[in-house]
Design a protein around this motif. Structure first.
Motif, PDB file in Angstrom:
ATOM      1  N   ILE A 151     -71.820   9.329 136.789  1.00 39.75           N
ATOM      2  CA  ILE A 151     -70.652   8.434 136.748  1.00 39.75           C
ATOM      3  C   ILE A 151     -71.076   7.023 136.340  1.00 39.75           C
ATOM      4  CG2 ILE A 151     -68.891   7.309 138.164  1.00 39.75           C
ATOM      5  CD1 ILE A 151     -68.730  10.013 139.736  1.00 39.75           C
ATOM      6  N   LEU A 152     -72.144   6.522 136.916  1.00 40.19           N
ATOM      7  CA  LEU A 152     -72.621   5.187 136.570  1.00 40.19           C
ATOM      8  C   LEU A 152     -73.027   5.102 135.098  1.00 40.19           C
ATOM      9  CD1 LEU A 152     -74.654   4.254 139.767  1.00 40.19           C
ATOM     10  CD2 LEU A 152     -72.460   3.296 139.010  1.00 40.19           C
ATOM     11  N   ARG A 153     -73.656   6.154 134.606  1.00 44.20           N
ATOM     12  CA  ARG A 153     -74.019   6.177 133.183  1.00 44.20           C
ATOM     13  C   ARG A 153     -72.767   6.151 132.314  1.00 44.20           C
ATOM     14  NH1 ARG A 153     -76.579  10.514 129.302  1.00 44.20           N
ATOM     15  NH2 ARG A 153     -77.120   9.079 127.633  1.00 44.20           N
ATOM     16  N   LEU A 189     -69.854   4.923 133.101  1.00 46.34           N
ATOM     17  CA  LEU A 189     -69.227   3.605 133.215  1.00 46.34           C
ATOM     18  C   LEU A 189     -69.951   2.547 132.383  1.00 46.34           C
ATOM     19  CD1 LEU A 189     -68.400   3.558 137.018  1.00 46.34           C
ATOM     20  CD2 LEU A 189     -66.776   3.702 135.130  1.00 46.34           C
ATOM     21  N   ALA A 190     -71.242   2.746 132.199  1.00 47.84           N
ATOM     22  CA  ALA A 190     -72.024   1.780 131.422  1.00 47.84           C
ATOM     23  C   ALA A 190     -71.672   1.816 129.938  1.00 47.84           C
ATOM     24  CB  ALA A 190     -73.516   2.044 131.616  1.00 47.84           C
ATOM     25  N   ALA A 218     -73.241  10.729 141.172  1.00 48.45           N
ATOM     26  CA  ALA A 218     -73.103   9.272 141.116  1.00 48.45           C
ATOM     27  C   ALA A 218     -73.856   8.711 139.912  1.00 48.45           C
ATOM     28  CB  ALA A 218     -73.613   8.639 142.411  1.00 48.45           C
ATOM     29  N   ASP A 219     -75.036   9.243 139.640  1.00 50.05           N
ATOM     30  CA  ASP A 219     -75.816   8.797 138.486  1.00 50.05           C
ATOM     31  C   ASP A 219     -75.061   9.051 137.181  1.00 50.05           C
ATOM     32  OD1 ASP A 219     -78.407   7.880 137.267  1.00 50.05           O
ATOM     33  OD2 ASP A 219     -78.344   9.922 136.455  1.00 50.05           O
TER      34      ASP A 219
END
Length: 122
Positions: A34-36, A38-39, A31-32
Motif C-alpha cells: 500500500i505504501l509503495r 501511495l508513493a 502495508a508495504d
C-alpha cells in the motif's frame, strides 16, 4: 494451538479433510504494498491482486502454527464440517510486473504474529 499447548491437549480438530488450499500474507507486507502504491499511484495497475501467489493446504498451516507455538499432538479431521472452496489462489502476474512481492515468509509471519499475541497477554 496456543490453548491446546497451555491446556496440555493431545489433539486439535480441523474442519474437513484439511486439504483445501488458501494463501495468507502478513499484514506488514500488505502495508508495504500500500505504501509503495501511495508513493507512485500512476504506476499501479488499474486492477491488481496483492498476495503471495502461493497457497498451502489448511493442514499445512496447522502444522506450521503447531511448530511455532511448540504444541505436539495430533490433528483430528471432522469430515462433517464445511471446508469451503477447494482452492482460492490469486494471480499475482500484475503485481509481479509492477515489481513487488511479499518479503515475509509464512513461518516467519506466523512466528511474528504469535510473538505479538504473547506480548498482549496479561
Amino acid at each position: 494451538m496456543h490453548r491446546a499447548r497451555i491446556e496440555g491437549r493431545d489433539r486439535v480438530e480441523i474442519w474437513g479433510d484439511g486439504q483445501a488450499r488458501r494463501e495468507f500474507m502478513h499484514a506488514g507486507d500488505l502495508a508495504d504494498a500500500i505504501l509503495r502504491a501511495l508513493a507512485d499511484p500512476s504506476a499501479v495497475p488499474a486492477v491488481m491482486n496483492v498476495g503471495p501467489g502461493v497457497d498451502h493446504a489448511i493442514e499445512d498451516y496447522y502444522r506450521i502454527v503447531a511448530g511455532v507455538v511448540g504444541w505436539q499432538g495430533r490433528f483430528v479431521h471432522d469430515l462433517g464440517k464445511p471446508v469451503g472452496m477447494r482452492r482460492k489462489l490469486l494471480s499475482v502476474a500484475r503485481q509481479a510486473a509492477w515489481g513487488w512481492a511479499p518479503r515475509i515468509g509464512l513461518a516467519e509471519g506466523i512466528a511474528a504474529t504469535y510473538a505479538w499475541y504473547l506480548e498482549q497477554q496479561p
